[in-house]
Design an enzyme around this catalytic site. Structure first.
Site, PDB file in Angstrom:
ATOM      1  CE1 TYR A  21     -66.693 -27.007 -30.062  1.00 30.19           C
ATOM      2  CE2 TYR A  21     -68.273 -26.969 -31.889  1.00 30.19           C
ATOM      3  CZ  TYR A  21     -67.972 -27.848 -30.567  1.00 30.19           C
ATOM      4  OH  TYR A  21     -68.478 -28.606 -29.726  1.00 30.19           O
ATOM      5  CD  GLU A  22     -67.622 -20.858 -27.788  1.00 33.01           C
ATOM      6  OE1 GLU A  22     -68.035 -19.570 -27.443  1.00 33.01           O
ATOM      7  OE2 GLU A  22     -68.551 -21.478 -28.184  1.00 33.01           O
ATOM      8  N   GLY A  23     -63.759 -19.936 -30.767  1.00 33.12           N
ATOM      9  CA  GLY A  23     -61.839 -19.641 -30.648  1.00 33.12           C
ATOM     10  C   GLY A  23     -60.761 -20.499 -30.725  1.00 33.12           C
TER      11      GLY A  23
END
Lengths: 593, 593
Positions: A440-442
């Site tokens: 997550y978060e890229g």
């Protein structure tokens, strides 16, 4: 049963001895940052993490969150009390601005608390983590009225916050967003659409939840240039600024996941929900990017934190578990077998983890100091460098620390043998929780692409060349120190590899962008090893000056040497791989897989 | 929803084109092994794996096993039917001897079925897997009467089998076993003690369960030299050889685990249970060691199998999921985004997995052929070499394939992004299941120690020097082939590294055993990369001769080149690490961790 004790001594070493954050008292926010304050915050945070948060870690995993028929979500037993205690303590408001009821303390101090909280209970710590994200976005892009309306209660955690980006058809590629926003006569928008994987999207711990939602205003340009950001509160505020009427949104379901069960990962349905635009129309991504660096650093710290938690429990197990005799003769002849910490291969896994964790912690905190300097320094040159470094280091901190943190969790489970695979022991949860931080978060692949595609070339490479220059100067300044020589040499060697990789990218990545993509993961790894070598060199210098005064410094030097002997060699193989380019990698037709 | 399709073409390539097992028809057991038989078995096994076993994989994970109040264990819904179908099909009896009702087919053919079964449903496949272990132990050490009594029903799977080694105080260090055996006047023994982590220890799928139990006869010498092996059936056989009176043993509980939920991991309590000694008193470990090589190879194949399963699903996802445009311009301009398989970093993870899996499969099958030759060849030299290689390669197959298999599962989950973390998608199960293969049947650290401490030095290094010689001869014989040159060069280079590591061990491991222990993991990895390079070189030679005739051969060459470019470089960093020795690794006091 697992346990967690915040590594206070190591945190103090980094903050006070390496970064010397108590010497920045002329900067706003740092005025109060004395050595005593640092100690007090670390100790109090450590107690809360150990005594309140960690005992709930396994509870959260076992119970998970429950969505009730009315769409409400019940968090695991004990979470609400722990949340109330957190709001009471003021921890979440530590780095928030004083004008919004925060304590205005530096981010670099907050990151230590954030590490403790993530280590003790990653699923729990995501609730305030997402709230902090929402706080940052409104602070970055909101109007004064919006800031005054929402920030004080977000700062304390009285209200929660969320980030609504992902939809079923898009995660990475936010240009595909379909959620729509229809302008209303009163200046608000009606928001309709479905968002998925919304962490902390609905729960029972805060009085209100402020959703930040990416959506497309009717008639907006296609793709990423037509995305706007909206504030969509669960309860619309009444004239007194208190939660009033229920907004037209609900949690449609919870995701069953591999880990972080204690966090509510929600499908969020918006049906003509009332929203308020943040900043300008179609400029939503700009606001998101402002807050993204900090959020990505925080995720990097999650990887590090789970590694620390796994490492502590593995070290304890290795000291206590008796099995087989040392290869060099019995070490505990009065016992039926020796503790397994005498076995080299068990040590290898512990030392691998320890050398990564301590170097990674220094790297994350060092980077986070630039987050403060970028905004607070009166010196434009310092602000520029800080901004350059934040941009350059963020994808490395996020990706390298979560990749290697996951590996450390796996190694530390392995130290336990069969015991580590049992739910009863508990260390397997850390591995499951840690995996999401790589995604997550890229995703870590996206981070690597951000590094080679965007961060390296920004301002004609000013950031990376500045980093090379800093390392060269450090090596030069310390070249006469015989004791430090192994570290100086290792740093010089690793920097040369990073430079070679950078040159290769410049020569081959522009002519064929696939070469840049194919090299990105390995380049990021060469970068990560170089950055950690730099941190170890700095730490070794301090430890050499103080060795003998406290065994802490002697073990620091051993761990640093171990890093160079046993972890750094991987930089070489990553460089070798990246230079092979994209040709073979991209040759097969899709159907040949 | 996940799916599994046995990689028939690749299995055929290895068995028929690389190993040419149809050319051994002069050996007993190989008489019937024609190309048609190979195809038929692979196809039938593949159907069973795809249609029967894999649909139950997630069911097993979700339901797990349930221990009822009476100590009986209910397996997940559908398992019993699938088990019955398996017994019916004769798959489990494939490699069992014909005199015990088996088909007497070679192990190298059985391993392909074993891979399919493990890939499709690892938790399920462990039931027949353990039965096969019990079969092998009785075959290796039992009396003729015991063989005739137990083997036929174990061969077919009508009865299950288990291996009872671990106790709470000992896993690796079996010298600490406390379970006791008291001789009785009738020649039997009364067995009393607690065994833990007994896979398939109790379940509802077989008519009887034959427990093989390690125990200490009263008055036996301390440690490993006082361990005996016993047959302890769940139901004692009546005069007709049918299950009769219930023995005094029961499943005291099930272990909650990170994965393989469909397998019953039991606490087994023996209370004056009736047991029959296998072989001589105090010689139990000798029998265990005989069967251990095969069991460890099977676990290596589990690591490979989970990687294959994860890879297949990741490749499918990568072909279908649309997200972002290719770095080199749109590849599916008619769609809102390109399939993610166009992105180099997604390919990197797929190609890493593919190159490992295909090389690892060749290595496992190649090794398994020696398991047949060791017993069946009329040529003493061939038998000697086969026995040498089985000993030498087994810890590498077990450890390298499970370590890298786990990594492939993590990479393939990563290809899915957030989707991969959801239970709904299902690929996260493969990662959880795969982890145990790194631990059981001797942890991977123990395998590495076995390799450097026992296998290298056996017969004055005859095995490893034989392997070097074989590689040298192969390189020499193929040195004139321009097209093959990259493979020949890579193999020569890797072999040189392995030789350098071997020399280092011989010079430093004897003077300080900790040096051997400290080097073991990295040495095993250099070995693994060299072995896979050898396999790739062999496969490339075949593919070069046939390229153009079938795209299969062209993709084989690409994948082989990828292995050399992108995986093999790690051998260099492992060599560098291993040569640093034990000093730094072992310097810290236990309490400094």
């Amino acid at each position: 049963m697992t346990s967690y004790n915040a590594p206070l001594r190591d945190m103090q070493f980094i903050l006070k001895e390496m970064l010397e954050i108590q010497t920045y008292q002329d900067l706003p926010g740092f005025e109060e940052v004395t050595e005593d304050l640092i100690d007090a915050i670390l100790e109090e945070g450590g107690k809360y993490a150990r005594d309140v948060l960690h005992p709930l870690n396994k509870v959260g995993d076992a119970h998970g969150c429950v969505r009730n028929d009315d769409g409400s979500v019940t968090t695991p037993p004990g979470f609400k009390d722990a949340y109330d205690a957190m709001v009471e303590s003021g921890f979440t408001a530590m780095a928030a601005k004083t004008e919004y009821g925060g304590q205005g303390l530096p981010h670099v101090l907050n990151v230590a608390y954030s590490e403790m909280s993530s280590a003790a209970n990653m699923a729990f710590s995501m609730y305030p983590g997402l709230t902090h994200g929402a706080y940052s976005a409104i602070e970055a892009g909101g109007s004064d009225a919006q800031k005054n309306t929402y920030l004080p209660n977000l700062a304390t955690g009285k209200w929660g916050g969320t980030m609504n980006l992902t939809e079923p058809q898009c995660g990475t590629d936010l240009g595909l967003i379909r959620t729509k926003a229809v302008p209303q006569a009163d200046g608000t928008y009606k928001i309709t659409g479905q968002k998925i994987w919304i962490s902390a999207g609905e729960h029972d711990m805060a009085d209100n939840i402020i959703h930040l939602v990416l959506a497309r205003i009717e008639g907006a340009p296609e793709g990423i240039k037509g995305i706007s950001l909206f504030i969509v509160p669960k309860y619309i505020l009444d004239e007194n600024g208190e939660p009033g009427a229920r907004n037209s949104l609900e949690c449609g379901g919870l995701e069953e996941k591999m880990g972080i069960h204690g966090n509510a990962t929600c499908v969020m349905n918006y049906e003509d929900a009332t929203g308020w635009l943040i900043g300008d129309e179609n400029k939503g991504m700009r606001v998101m990017f402002v807050m993204m660096n900090a959020a990505r650093l925080a995720v990097g710290v999650q990887g590090l934190a789970q590694a620390e938690l796994a490492y502590q429990n593995a070290a304890e197990f290795a000291r206590e578990r008796l099995q087989s005799r040392s290869l060099t003769g019995p070490k505990a002849p009065d016992k039926p077998a020796d503790p397994i910490i005498v076995h080299p291969d068990v040590r290898r896994m512990l030392m691998d983890s320890k050398a990564f964790i301590e170097g990674g912690r220094a790297f994350a905190y060092w980077t986070m100091l630039f987050n403060d300097l970028e905004h607070l320094s009166p010196d434009e040159k310092v602000r520029e460098k800080a901004s350059d470094y934040m941009g350059l280091m963020t994808p490395v901190v996020k990706s390298f620390l979560t990749d290697k943190g996951f590996k450390a969790c796996s190694d530390c489970l392995q130290v336990h043998g069969g015991t580590g695979f049992t739910k009863d022991q508990g260390v397997e949860q850390f591995l499951r929780d840690a995996k999401i931080a790589m995604i997550y978060e890229g995703t870590n692949g996206i981070q690597a692409l951000d590094l080679v595609g965007r961060k390296l070339s920004a301002n004609a490479g000013r950031s990376i060349f500045g980093f090379f220059k800093e390392i060269d100067e450090w090596c030069e300044a310390n070249s006469g120190d015989e004791e430090l020589k192994p570290f100086v040499d290792a740093l010089g060697g690793s920097k040369a590899k990073l430079q070679e990789g950078t040159t290769w990218l410049m020569q081959n990545g522009m002519s064929d962008f696939n070469n840049a993509g194919a090299a990105s993961h390995d380049y990021l790894n060469v970068f990560g090893y170089t950055a950690l070598t730099y941190m170890w060199a700095k730490m070794a210098k301090i430890a050499l000056a103080k060795k003998g005064s406290d065994p802490f410094y002697d073990q620091k030097l051993v761990t640093g040497r171990y890093f160079i002997e046993r972890l750094l060699p991987e930089a070489g193989s990553h460089l070798e791989k990246l230079k092979t380019g994209a040709k073979t990698m991209m040759s097969l037709d899709a159907e040949m897989f």
